[in-house]
Design an enzyme around this catalytic site. Structure first.
Site, PDB file in Angstrom:
ATOM      1  N   ASP A   1       0.812  -1.211   0.000  1.00 51.79           N
ATOM      2  CA  ASP A   1       0.000   0.000   0.000  1.00 51.79           C
ATOM      3  C   ASP A   1       0.858   1.278   0.000  1.00 51.79           C
ATOM      4  OD1 ASP A   1      -2.026  -1.834   0.315  1.00 51.79           O
ATOM      5  OD2 ASP A   1      -2.897  -0.894   2.101  1.00 51.79           O
TER       6      ASP A   1
ATOM      7  N   HIS B   1       3.695  -2.288   3.033  1.00 50.11           N
ATOM      8  CA  HIS B   1       3.695  -0.942   2.455  1.00 50.11           C
ATOM      9  C   HIS B   1       4.974  -0.742   1.638  1.00 50.11           C
ATOM     10  CE1 HIS B   1       0.750  -0.676   5.667  1.00 50.11           C
ATOM     11  NE2 HIS B   1       0.225   0.346   5.027  1.00 50.11           N
TER      12      HIS B   1
HETATM   13 ZN   LIG Z   1      -2.562   3.152   3.220  1.00 51.09          ZN
END
Ligand SMILES: [Zn+2]
Length: 211
Positions: free
Chosen positions: A31, A176
């Protein structure tokens, strides 16, 4: 809520199929990128392991680094919508939610050559209005079954153990590829991805997992 429920049903179904055929699938998801350093490092590790993944990009970051989005697509990775500005959608009006999704949707469609089909709300913060708007775009709203919390810069060992312990077929692991500090993610991925593959898991995109 329908599409979200479908997701959990699919995971349960995938587990049953795996038991019958012995094949196990896992989806790595990244992400908040793309990020000039981490996205490329992560992509190299995926390529070294013949793996694909899903990247839930932030529209503003994709706008700043369109070439990174194209590199991901060229490598067979999937691009999902993670809103334009990483807004917590449960705090927004329906019109503002629609604008957050639409701006990112338009840019991703332009960069990828086809519209995204998966969406992840920042922070996983959804409500009925968020899901209703996501439905208008035809999105499946995707959460995760394992959270490495790598955004908070835990140790490399923590990320590895969170991603690999108690694995099950159909897992969706949250990472992430954006970090303002020193990300443990590439170093952890270099170890955990070969381990998952050795354990019999085939890494696929979220959409492939849902199939
Ligand atoms: Zn996020």
């Amino acid at each position: 809520m329908k599409k979200l429920l479908v997701l959990f049903f699919v995971i349960a179904l995938a587990t049953t199929v795996a038991n019958a055929e012995g094949e196990k699938y896992i989806a790595l998801t990244f992400d908040d990128g793309p990020h000039i350093k981490y996205t490329l490092e992560i992509l190299d590790i995926l390529k070294e392991n013949n793996a694909t993944a899903t990247f839930f990009v932030i529209g503003e970051n994709a706008r700043d680094h369109p070439e990174l989005v194209k590199s991901l697509v060229d490598a067979g990775c999937e691009i999902g919508n993670h809103t334009w500005s990483h807004a917590f959608l449960d705090k927004l009006s329906e019109d503002d939610i629609r604008e957050e999704l639409d701006k990112a949707h338009t840019l991703i469609t332009e960069l990828v050559g086809k519209p995204p089909t998966v969406f992840r709300a920042p922070g996983g913060r959804i409500n009925d209005t968020v899901l209703k708007v996501a439905d208008e775009f035809g999105y499946t709203s995707v959460l995760w079954s394992k959270d490495t919390r790598d955004w908070s810069c835990p140790s490399v060992d923590y990320v590895i153990s969170t991603a690999t312990e108690n694995s099950k077929n159909g897992d969706i692991i949250l990472f992430h590829d954006y970090n303002a500090k020193n990300s443990p993610t590439p170093e952890a991925l270099r170890i955990l991805l070969p381990k998952l593959i050795r354990d019999g898991y085939t890494p696929v995109t979220v959409s492939e997992l849902l199939k």
